[in-house]
Design a protein around this motif. Sequence first.
Motif, mmCIF file in Angstrom:
data_model
loop_
_atom_site.group_PDB
_atom_site.id
_atom_site.type_symbol
_atom_site.label_atom_id
_atom_site.label_comp_id
_atom_site.label_asym_id
_atom_site.label_seq_id
_atom_site.Cartn_x
_atom_site.Cartn_y
_atom_site.Cartn_z
ATOM 1 N N ALA A 117 49.571 25.506 53.598
ATOM 2 C CA ALA A 117 50.261 25.842 54.845
ATOM 3 C C ALA A 117 51.687 26.319 54.565
ATOM 4 O O ALA A 117 52.173 27.270 55.200
ATOM 5 C CB ALA A 117 50.277 24.636 55.782
ATOM 6 N N TYR A 118 52.361 25.668 53.623
ATOM 7 C CA TYR A 118 53.722 26.072 53.253
ATOM 8 C C TYR A 118 53.740 27.521 52.756
ATOM 9 O O TYR A 118 54.544 28.336 53.191
ATOM 10 C CB TYR A 118 54.283 25.136 52.181
ATOM 11 C CG TYR A 118 55.572 25.643 51.582
ATOM 12 C CD1 TYR A 118 56.779 25.476 52.246
ATOM 13 C CD2 TYR A 118 55.578 26.307 50.359
ATOM 14 C CE1 TYR A 118 57.960 25.959 51.705
ATOM 15 C CE2 TYR A 118 56.754 26.786 49.813
ATOM 16 C CZ TYR A 118 57.938 26.607 50.490
ATOM 17 O OH TYR A 118 59.099 27.099 49.963
ATOM 18 N N PHE A 119 52.830 27.843 51.826
ATOM 19 C CA PHE A 119 52.816 29.186 51.265
ATOM 20 C C PHE A 119 52.341 30.222 52.280
ATOM 21 O O PHE A 119 52.796 31.365 52.258
ATOM 22 C CB PHE A 119 51.978 29.239 49.984
ATOM 23 C CG PHE A 119 52.726 28.726 48.780
ATOM 24 C CD1 PHE A 119 53.671 29.527 48.148
ATOM 25 C CD2 PHE A 119 52.502 27.455 48.289
ATOM 26 C CE1 PHE A 119 54.376 29.063 47.046
ATOM 27 C CE2 PHE A 119 53.196 26.988 47.185
ATOM 28 C CZ PHE A 119 54.145 27.786 46.570
ATOM 29 N N LYS A 120 51.461 29.843 53.198
ATOM 30 C CA LYS A 120 51.035 30.777 54.245
ATOM 31 C C LYS A 120 52.181 31.067 55.210
ATOM 32 O O LYS A 120 52.364 32.196 55.636
ATOM 33 C CB LYS A 120 49.817 30.241 54.986
ATOM 34 C CG LYS A 120 48.539 30.401 54.191
ATOM 35 C CD LYS A 120 47.322 30.036 55.014
ATOM 36 C CE LYS A 120 46.051 30.322 54.235
ATOM 37 N NZ LYS A 120 44.857 30.078 55.044
ATOM 38 N N GLY B 253 56.052 38.705 54.247
ATOM 39 C CA GLY B 253 55.157 39.854 54.264
ATOM 40 C C GLY B 253 54.323 39.993 53.002
ATOM 41 O O GLY B 253 53.612 40.971 52.825
ATOM 42 N N LEU B 254 54.404 39.004 52.109
ATOM 43 C CA LEU B 254 53.610 39.002 50.877
ATOM 44 C C LEU B 254 52.418 38.064 51.070
ATOM 45 O O LEU B 254 52.543 37.038 51.733
ATOM 46 C CB LEU B 254 54.437 38.516 49.694
ATOM 47 C CG LEU B 254 55.613 39.388 49.289
ATOM 48 C CD1 LEU B 254 56.473 38.656 48.263
ATOM 49 C CD2 LEU B 254 55.126 40.697 48.718
ATOM 50 N N PRO B 255 51.279 38.370 50.476
ATOM 51 C CA PRO B 255 50.128 37.466 50.584
ATOM 52 C C PRO B 255 50.427 36.107 49.944
ATOM 53 O O PRO B 255 51.146 36.025 48.943
ATOM 54 C CB PRO B 255 49.028 38.190 49.798
ATOM 55 C CG PRO B 255 49.459 39.610 49.719
ATOM 56 C CD PRO B 255 50.950 39.604 49.744
ATOM 57 N N HIS B 256 49.878 35.053 50.538
ATOM 58 C CA HIS B 256 50.190 33.703 50.043
ATOM 59 C C HIS B 256 49.705 33.494 48.614
ATOM 60 O O HIS B 256 50.359 32.801 47.846
ATOM 61 C CB HIS B 256 49.630 32.628 50.984
ATOM 62 C CG HIS B 256 48.151 32.490 50.990
ATOM 63 N ND1 HIS B 256 47.327 33.349 51.676
ATOM 64 C CD2 HIS B 256 47.340 31.588 50.384
ATOM 65 C CE1 HIS B 256 46.084 32.979 51.500
ATOM 66 N NE2 HIS B 256 46.056 31.915 50.711
ATOM 67 N N GLN B 257 48.593 34.112 48.222
ATOM 68 C CA GLN B 257 48.128 33.952 46.846
ATOM 69 C C GLN B 257 49.107 34.598 45.868
ATOM 70 O O GLN B 257 49.332 34.095 44.770
ATOM 71 C CB GLN B 257 46.736 34.546 46.678
ATOM 72 C CG GLN B 257 45.671 33.742 47.385
ATOM 73 C CD GLN B 257 44.294 34.331 47.199
ATOM 74 O OE1 GLN B 257 44.139 35.460 46.759
ATOM 75 N NE2 GLN B 257 43.273 33.555 47.544
ATOM 76 N N HIS B 258 49.706 35.699 46.279
ATOM 77 C CA HIS B 258 50.704 36.360 45.439
ATOM 78 C C HIS B 258 51.939 35.467 45.279
ATOM 79 O O HIS B 258 52.504 35.355 44.180
ATOM 80 C CB HIS B 258 51.074 37.713 46.051
ATOM 81 C CG HIS B 258 52.006 38.521 45.226
ATOM 82 N ND1 HIS B 258 51.628 39.110 44.045
ATOM 83 C CD2 HIS B 258 53.317 38.817 45.391
ATOM 84 C CE1 HIS B 258 52.663 39.753 43.532
ATOM 85 N NE2 HIS B 258 53.692 39.580 44.332
#
Length: 79
Positions: free
Chosen positions: A35-38, A45-50
């Motif tokens: 949730a933090y990274f999302k 504007g960057l994907p959370h996996q990135h």
Amino acid sequence: MRDHYDFSKMKARKNPYARLLKQSVTIRLDRDTVAYFKALASRTGLPHQHLINLYLRDCAMRKKEPSLRWRVPRSRSSR
């Protein structure tokens, strides 16, 4: 770009080295971590996996090691 270049007849090719750049892994993370990274992803504007990859790469480059200290609960009789 110059006008005399004609790319209309050029055939597209996949980069043969692209698959060597990343490795697919399965990892189980806490819900609050994801949730933090999302949330960070929606702000940047960057994907959370990135973003997770960037953070882990930074840790690896700095050779960070986790500092774990296990606390042993004191028994009531030793108080």
